[in-house]
Write an enzyme that holds these catalytic residues in place. Structure first.
Site, PDB file in Angstrom:
ATOM      1  N   HIS A  23       0.736  -1.484  -0.226  1.00 55.72           N
ATOM      2  CA  HIS A  23      -0.155  -0.064  -0.212  1.00 55.72           C
ATOM      3  C   HIS A  23       1.115   1.231  -0.669  1.00 55.72           C
ATOM      4  CE1 HIS A  23      -3.616  -2.190   1.931  1.00 55.72           C
ATOM      5  NE2 HIS A  23      -3.657  -2.359   0.249  1.00 55.72           N
ATOM      6  N   HIS A  79     -11.609  -8.737  -6.609  1.00 49.16           N
ATOM      7  CA  HIS A  79     -11.649  -7.615  -6.411  1.00 49.16           C
ATOM      8  C   HIS A  79     -10.527  -6.614  -6.955  1.00 49.16           C
ATOM      9  CE1 HIS A  79     -10.275  -5.042  -2.729  1.00 49.16           C
ATOM     10  NE2 HIS A  79      -8.840  -5.825  -2.991  1.00 49.16           N
ATOM     11  N   GLU A  81      -8.388  -4.115  -6.580  1.00 47.76           N
ATOM     12  CA  GLU A  81      -7.038  -3.787  -6.076  1.00 47.76           C
ATOM     13  C   GLU A  81      -5.831  -4.529  -7.222  1.00 47.76           C
ATOM     14  OE1 GLU A  81      -6.568  -3.896  -1.477  1.00 47.76           O
ATOM     15  OE2 GLU A  81      -4.679  -2.341  -2.296  1.00 47.76           O
ATOM     16  N   ASP A  83      -2.729  -5.114  -6.708  1.00 50.44           N
ATOM     17  CA  ASP A  83      -2.254  -6.593  -6.091  1.00 50.44           C
ATOM     18  C   ASP A  83      -2.748  -7.829  -6.919  1.00 50.44           C
ATOM     19  OD1 ASP A  83      -4.318  -5.614  -4.329  1.00 50.44           O
ATOM     20  OD2 ASP A  83      -3.127  -7.367  -2.676  1.00 50.44           O
ATOM     21  N   HIS A 145     -12.130  -6.370   1.731  1.00 53.49           N
ATOM     22  CA  HIS A 145     -11.858  -4.910   2.717  1.00 53.49           C
ATOM     23  C   HIS A 145     -12.425  -3.532   1.534  1.00 53.49           C
ATOM     24  CE1 HIS A 145      -7.878  -2.746   1.201  1.00 53.49           C
ATOM     25  NE2 HIS A 145      -7.973  -4.903   0.231  1.00 53.49           N
ATOM     26  N   ASP A 164      -8.381 -11.020  -0.079  1.00 50.91           N
ATOM     27  CA  ASP A 164      -7.598 -10.675   0.906  1.00 50.91           C
ATOM     28  C   ASP A 164      -8.328 -11.604   2.140  1.00 50.91           C
ATOM     29  OD1 ASP A 164      -5.895  -9.229  -0.292  1.00 50.91           O
ATOM     30  OD2 ASP A 164      -7.262  -7.195  -0.465  1.00 50.91           O
ATOM     31  N   TYR A 192      -1.696  -8.610   9.651  1.00 51.65           N
ATOM     32  CA  TYR A 192      -2.759  -8.704   8.169  1.00 51.65           C
ATOM     33  C   TYR A 192      -4.282  -8.002   8.731  1.00 51.65           C
ATOM     34  CZ  TYR A 192      -4.973  -8.589   3.160  1.00 51.65           C
ATOM     35  OH  TYR A 192      -4.801  -8.426   2.080  1.00 51.65           O
ATOM     36  N   HIS A 225      -3.227 -13.843  -0.749  1.00 52.10           N
ATOM     37  CA  HIS A 225      -2.296 -13.515  -0.608  1.00 52.10           C
ATOM     38  C   HIS A 225      -1.408 -14.963   0.942  1.00 52.10           C
ATOM     39  CE1 HIS A 225      -1.851  -9.649  -1.382  1.00 52.10           C
ATOM     40  NE2 HIS A 225      -2.529  -9.296  -1.291  1.00 52.10           N
TER      41      HIS A 225
END
Ligand SMILES: Cc1cc2nc3c(=O)[nH]c(=O)nc-3n(C[C@H](O)[C@H](O)[C@H](O)COP(=O)(O)O)c2cc1C
Ligand SMILES: [Fe+2]
Ligand SMILES: [Fe+2]
Length: 396
Positions: A23, A79, A81, A83, A145, A164, A192, A225
């Site tokens: 992030h 998701h 994001e 990553d 999230h 996540d 996390y 992850h």
């Protein structure tokens, strides 16, 4: 490189041993991370999530070890994001006609990241897509999230892919939870949770209940992850229920900094008062400590004491990032107090107290200040302050 999870289901992700910050530089990742992507080979060929953009070539190579990427029919983006979606632009050049399966909010966020005319299929909780011998079932998980977050479940093999959720920034040689050091694994899973999911703890509890009520058998939990939970996979779900309940231990964390050790001496004397009452405490100097690790200690403790000298009419700037996290992470069931040394105007303690109000952390009592370096009387007052903090900490 790839790993078979179950017959016809493969991990085709990437291990990023080098990653030390995530992030941007908001989250420290001392043990690296992995970006997990899952390939399902059935009548239909499905890819669930991709990897971070810089690793997109590696994803394609991994897929190619198993099938030609042009054969992919369905890409699930749980998701947006980057990553997890960063590999999409390259992947979609290999399989331009693949259907991109997203939640309603995912259609918006994937579009918002890539501005591409891919073929989207929007799914909602309970929707199924048959892939041959098994089905994909989707569960929306808004704000776990991001608004777009979604879980994908594969029937037959009983694999939950919660993106996540249940993940850890943890690079390892092997892919499964029974192949790694358990205490390292839980350290990373907790870090996390604390740093990313704590503000959404109520939703975590509700979502777990909702998913358990579906009575889907779960053999494997495969997050996006870190390692894949195959040995007693529900252990991490139970841990999440425990963490989401936010029942802290009867101990104290000091977050402080000090230029000339006046504030430090106050912290040590307060600590003596705590020790007299048998209360455990940790002193964390935010000038030299990792913020995300400090927040894990705050998460565990009932009481947070914030100490700062006054510098240019306010708290010392090294305290600011952690104070901002304390607000944003919305920790529950905490109590707090402020302290600090000053020279003439001494605003820091009051400003920290105002900040505690923004964090919705009630004050145990008004803060304690001492002018210049603490005298014997100041130190005795700090010890008494510590005893009072101890009593409040033990009262919960
Ligand atoms: C650069 C600098 C700015 C300061 N600004 C203030 C201030 O605005 N108001 C005040 O009460 N004290 C101010 N002080 C005095 C410190 O608060 C005082 O030295 C205090 O004892 C330092 O605590 P410490 O030993 O924990 O660093 C300042 C000190 C320095 C070095
Ligand atoms: Fe994310
Ligand atoms: Fe992620």
């Amino acid at each position: 490189m790839h790993t078979e999870l179950k017959k016809g289901v493969y991990w085709v992700g990437v291990v990023d041993w080098d990653l030390k910050a995530f992030h941007g530089h908001e989250l420290s990742t001392h043990r690296g991370s992995t970006y997990n992507s899952y390939l399902i080979v059935d009548k239909k060929i499905v890819l669930v999530d991709t990897v971070w953009g810089p690793f997109q070539d590696r994803l394609i190579e991994n897929i190619r070890e198993i099938i030609d990427p042009s054969k992919i029919d369905i890409v699930v983006a749980n998701h947006a994001e980057t990553d997890h979606s960063g590999g999409l632009p390259l992947l979609m050049t290999h399989c331009p006609n693949a259907t991109l399966v997203v939640s309603k909010r995912g259609a918006e966020s994937i579009e918002g990241h890539y501005h591409k005319q891919w073929t989207f299929q929007t799914v909602k909780t309970g929707d199924k897509i048959n892939v041959g011998s098994n089905d994909l079932i989707f569960v929306e998980a808004p704000m776990l999230h991001w608004p777009d977050s979604m879980f994908t479940y594969l029937t037959g093999h009983n694999i939950l892919m919660p993106n996540d959720g249940f993940g850890q920034h943890y690079a390892t040689a092997f892919r499964f939870n029974d192949q790694v050091n358990e205490s390292e694994l839980y350290e990373e899973a907790l870090k996390y949770y604390v740093n990313i999911l704590t503000p959404f703890s109520d939703r975590v509890l509700k979502k777990i209940e909702e998913v358990l009520a579906l009575n889907l058998p779960v053999d494997i939990i495969a997050p996006s992850h870190g390692v894949i939970w195959r040995k007693d996979p529900l252990q991490i779900v139970k841990k999440y229920q425990e963490w989401a309940a936010q029942k802290p231990e009867q101990k104290v964390v000091f977050l402080y900094d000090s230029m000339w050790h006046g504030t430090l001496k106050m912290a040590e004397a307060i600590g003596e008062g705590l020790a007299e009452k048998g209360v455990q405490f940790k002193l964390i100097n935010m000038g030299v400590s990792d913020r995300n690790d400090a927040l894990v200690e705050v998460f565990k403790a009932r009481t947070v004491l914030v100490g700062s000298p006054t510098l240019n009419n306010g708290p010392i700037s090294t305290m600011m990032p952690v104070l901002e996290d304390l607000r944003g992470l919305k920790f529950q069931n905490k109590i707090g107090a402020a302290f600090g040394s000053y020279g003439w105007s001494g605003e820091a303690v009051k400003i920290i107290e105002e900040h505690f109000a923004k964090c919705k952390i009630p004050l145990i009592r008004e803060g304690i200040r001492c002018k210049w370096q603490p005298s014997q009387k100041d130190l005795e007052d700090c010890r008494a302050f510590g005893r009072e903090i101890a009593d409040a900490t033990l009262k919960q």
